[in-house]
Design an enzyme around this catalytic site. Structure first.
Site, PDB file in Angstrom:
ATOM      1  N   LEU A 192      -3.278   4.922   6.807  1.00  0.00           N
ATOM      2  CA  LEU A 192      -2.192   4.050   6.392  1.00  0.00           C
ATOM      3  C   LEU A 192      -1.482   4.771   5.251  1.00  0.00           C
ATOM      4  CD1 LEU A 192      -4.015   2.174   8.042  1.00  0.00           C
ATOM      5  CD2 LEU A 192      -3.705   0.423   6.285  1.00  0.00           C
ATOM      6  N   GLY A 228       6.383   2.965  -3.696  1.00  0.00           N
ATOM      7  CA  GLY A 228       5.902   2.570  -5.015  1.00  0.00           C
ATOM      8  C   GLY A 228       4.807   1.520  -4.979  1.00  0.00           C
ATOM      9  N   ASP A 276      -0.403  -3.362  -7.499  1.00  0.00           N
ATOM     10  CA  ASP A 276      -0.318  -2.917  -6.106  1.00  0.00           C
ATOM     11  C   ASP A 276       0.101  -4.114  -5.269  1.00  0.00           C
ATOM     12  OD1 ASP A 276      -0.670  -1.962  -3.498  1.00  0.00           O
ATOM     13  OD2 ASP A 276      -2.390  -0.733  -4.052  1.00  0.00           O
ATOM     14  N   ARG A 290       0.926  -4.086  -2.040  1.00  0.00           N
ATOM     15  CA  ARG A 290       0.877  -3.814  -0.609  1.00  0.00           C
ATOM     16  C   ARG A 290       0.001  -4.803   0.154  1.00  0.00           C
ATOM     17  NH1 ARG A 290      -0.587   2.471  -0.975  1.00  0.00           N
ATOM     18  NH2 ARG A 290      -1.866   1.577  -2.672  1.00  0.00           N
ATOM     19  N   LYS A 293      -7.628  -0.691   1.257  1.00  0.00           N
ATOM     20  CA  LYS A 293      -7.109  -0.593   2.624  1.00  0.00           C
ATOM     21  C   LYS A 293      -8.173  -1.006   3.633  1.00  0.00           C
ATOM     22  CE  LYS A 293      -3.679   3.004   1.647  1.00  0.00           C
ATOM     23  NZ  LYS A 293      -3.219   4.382   1.937  1.00  0.00           N
TER      24      LYS A 293
END
Length: 211
Positions: A60, A102, A135, A137, A163
């Site tokens: 990823l 970012g 973070d 994400r 992840k």
């Protein structure tokens, strides 16, 4: 997180020859998708052919304009991308190129954070000073992409434990966590150390001496 994730479908699959700055070449199938939950234009690069008795190798990779395109030495993203493509092509698997500049805060905010890093903050402290998450994400779309490609069991090429945790929380089976190489420069060693200290990236601190 929940495993109840809406299905995505393949939109287009096209073969593209890739060439990197060091001369390495490989052919990939680039795949786009319908139905991704975040509405972003993420792309999968299908590389090589995994053995029938072995899980595909998956990375990823979050988009990094400064590192992937311009070769910035302030991060390790460009070298990680180059390494991942070759390792996945040799083994067989997929690289997901995710539009998460970012760590999800966007390009302009990332460059604002760089300016704060120049004043002494580390990459996570700079995000916090801007009122942004360390973070941001979310890998739900990544799980959708993998399932659309018929992958529910994989080996993950990453130093980031979040992840693997997110993919497992989304119902995928991560069999092995495979670390990437360590790509240090005089300009990025502090950034790499911050990733180990703040988010437990699996990078050996002994190799990240102060630069």
């Amino acid at each position: 997180m929940t495993t109840d994730v809406p299905a995505a479908t393949v939109r287009t699959r096209v073969t593209v020859p890739l060439r990197f700055g060091d001369g390495y070449t490989v052919t990939a199938d680039l795949v786009t998708f319908h139905g991704l939950v975040d509405g972003q234009e993420h792309v999968a690069a299908v590389l090589g052919e995994p053995a029938a008795d072995r899980a595909p190798l998956v990375r990823l990779h979050s988009e990094c304009l400064t590192g992937d395109v311009f070769g910035s030495a302030r991060c390790d993203c460009g070298p990680q991308l180059r390494e991942a493509v070759e390792r996945i092509a040799d083994r067989g698997g997929v690289l997901l190129y995710l539009r998460q500049e970012g760590r999800g805060i966007g390009l302009y905010n990332k460059l604002d954070a760089y300016a704060l890093q120049d004043q002494g903050l580390d990459t996570y402290e700079a995000n916090a000073a801007l009122g942004l998450p360390e973070d941001a994400r979310d890998y739900t779309a990544a799980a959708q992409m993998l399932r659309a490609l018929g992958i529910d069991t994989l080996d993950l090429l990453s130093n980031n434990p979040d992840k693997a945790a997110q993919l497992r929380g989304l119902g995928l089976t991560v069999t092995h966590h495979v670390p990437t190489g360590v790509f240090t420069t005089a300009q990025n060693v502090r950034y790499l150390r911050a990733k180990v200290v703040h988010t437990q990236h699996t990078l050996p601190l002994t190799e990240l001496t102060a630069g």
